[in-house]
Design an enzyme around this catalytic site. Structure first.
Site, PDB file in Angstrom:
ATOM      1  N   GLY A  91       1.748   2.250  10.839  1.00 15.97           N
ATOM      2  CA  GLY A  91       2.675   3.372  10.698  1.00 15.97           C
ATOM      3  C   GLY A  91       3.355   3.795  11.984  1.00 15.97           C
ATOM      4  N   GLY A 123       2.587  -1.114   4.438  1.00 15.39           N
ATOM      5  CA  GLY A 123       2.609   0.304   4.094  1.00 15.39           C
ATOM      6  C   GLY A 123       4.039   0.799   3.938  1.00 15.39           C
ATOM      7  N   GLY A 124       4.560   1.415   4.991  1.00 19.39           N
ATOM      8  CA  GLY A 124       5.869   2.068   4.931  1.00 19.39           C
ATOM      9  C   GLY A 124       6.976   1.207   4.340  1.00 19.39           C
ATOM     10  CD  GLU A 140      -3.979  -2.707   7.440  1.00 16.72           C
ATOM     11  OE1 GLU A 140      -2.852  -2.942   7.001  1.00 16.72           O
ATOM     12  OE2 GLU A 140      -4.600  -1.669   7.202  1.00 16.72           O
ATOM     13  CG  ASN A 171      -1.764   1.212   1.368  1.00 18.27           C
ATOM     14  OD1 ASN A 171      -1.832   2.020   0.438  1.00 18.27           O
ATOM     15  ND2 ASN A 171      -2.425   1.364   2.503  1.00 18.27           N
ATOM     16  CD1 TRP A 172       3.687   1.156  -2.941  1.00 20.76           C
ATOM     17  CD2 TRP A 172       3.525   2.362  -4.828  1.00 20.76           C
ATOM     18  NE1 TRP A 172       4.425   0.526  -3.915  1.00 20.76           N
ATOM     19  CE2 TRP A 172       4.338   1.242  -5.079  1.00 20.76           C
ATOM     20  CE3 TRP A 172       3.276   3.254  -5.876  1.00 20.76           C
ATOM     21  CZ2 TRP A 172       4.910   1.005  -6.329  1.00 20.76           C
ATOM     22  CZ3 TRP A 172       3.843   3.025  -7.124  1.00 20.76           C
ATOM     23  CH2 TRP A 172       4.659   1.907  -7.345  1.00 20.76           C
ATOM     24  CE  LYS A 173      -0.337   3.285   4.674  1.00 21.54           C
ATOM     25  NZ  LYS A 173      -0.355   3.379   6.126  1.00 21.54           N
ATOM     26  CD  GLU A 209      -3.218   5.476   6.611  1.00 17.95           C
ATOM     27  OE1 GLU A 209      -3.145   5.522   5.372  1.00 17.95           O
ATOM     28  OE2 GLU A 209      -2.305   5.004   7.329  1.00 17.95           O
ATOM     29  CB  SER A 244       4.555  -1.690  12.396  1.00 17.67           C
ATOM     30  OG  SER A 244       4.072  -0.380  12.625  1.00 17.67           O
ATOM     31  CG  HIS A 302      -6.243   1.722   5.099  1.00 20.89           C
ATOM     32  ND1 HIS A 302      -5.821   2.731   5.928  1.00 20.89           N
ATOM     33  CD2 HIS A 302      -5.192   0.877   4.967  1.00 20.89           C
ATOM     34  CE1 HIS A 302      -4.568   2.505   6.280  1.00 20.89           C
ATOM     35  NE2 HIS A 302      -4.155   1.381   5.703  1.00 20.89           N
TER      36      HIS A 302
END
Ligand code: PGA
Length: 259
Positions: free
Chosen positions: A181, A241-242, A175, A17-19, A105, A220, A103
């Site tokens: 994150g 993600g990150g 999640e 997930n590149w966001k 976010e 994470s 998600h």
């Protein structure tokens, strides 16, 4: 933990997930490198979620490979007066195979409620995309002992009455919001417990197909901890993600899911 997997009917699915990251040029460079790294017939399913501005790049760079891509967001209506939105039909038209739904976010920063998440899940299935339904509790829920009731409520709200033609049409991502994150992942034993409960709920709702529906962990995930999650009996992949923003790192994580 010494829990061994017994089944192989759920092909692991590891997603990036590149966001809101990567430009056209960096998206293209990433995907070219990933295609070099990944064998032609990968031992697991890989899905990239670029921002909407790079979906066409994913379509071009991943053509002819077995690496899939999906949309981070889409409006459930195929068209209409929704300034600034991108529709489910439009992302399907670009070749997206998956859609992130619910998600945290989107839920917390963009106020998407259960009803809207449910509409997205249904729209994805209707238009031939696989929804990845994200569920998870906030830290305050966990501290108050409400972890399962919150997750169960999200499942009920988004999946009640859903009709699938096969179990590959739905993926769940567990999640925990506090793990996303933050560099503080959940404990593998807690993740396994939640995944087992989610699968139990799916069994009540969808019957035997529950054994074939894939459940990912997200929050994470790094190359250092990926194996602790990806080898759990009820976990069939990760939503990253990150640590997915670099192709080499993402591929190291993905390989921890091979069984
Ligand atoms: P993270 O994000 O890996 O950076 O924690 C996970 C996600 O948002 O899906």
């Amino acid at each position: 933990m010494s829990i061994e997997r017994e089944d192989d009917m759920r092909k692991p699915l590891v997603a990036a997930n590149w966001k809101m990251h990567h430009t056209q040029a960096s998206a293209s460079a990433y995907l070219r490198r990933l295609v070099e790294l990944v064998p032609d017939d990968p031992p697991l399913e890989l899905v990239i979620f670029p921002p909407a501005t790079a979906l066409h790049i994913a379509k071009a760079e991943l053509a002819g490979t077995k690496i899939y891509f999906g949309a981070q967001n889409a409006h459930p209506d195929p068209k209409g007066a929704f300034t600034g939105e991108i529709s489910i039909l439009q992302v399907a038209d670009l070749g997206a195979r998956f859609l992130l739904c619910g998600h945290s976010e989107r839920r917390l920063l963009f106020h998407e409620d259960d009803e809207f998440v449910a509409a997205k899940v249904r729209a994805a299935i209707k238009w031939g995309l696989v929804p990845i339904l994200c569920v998870g509790e906030k830290l305050s829920d966990r501290q108050a002992g409400r972890t399962w009731s919150v997750v169960q409520q999200q499942l009920v709200a988004s999946l009640t009455g859903i009709e699938l033609k096969n179990p590959a049409q739905l993926v769940i991502a567990y999640e925990p919001v506090w793990a996303i994150g933050t560099g503080v992942p959940a404990l593998p034993a807690d993740v396994q417990d939640m995944a087992r409960r989610i699968r139990g709920w799916l069994r009540q709702t969808l019957g035997d197909w529950a054994e074939e529906i894939r459940i990912q962990y997200g929050g994470s995930v790094t190359p250092e901890n990926a194996r602790d999650f990806l080898q759990l009996p009820d976990i069939d992949g990760a939503l990253v993600g990150g640590a997915s923003l670099d192709p080499e790192t993402f591929w190291v994580i993905a390989q921890a899911g091979v069984r």
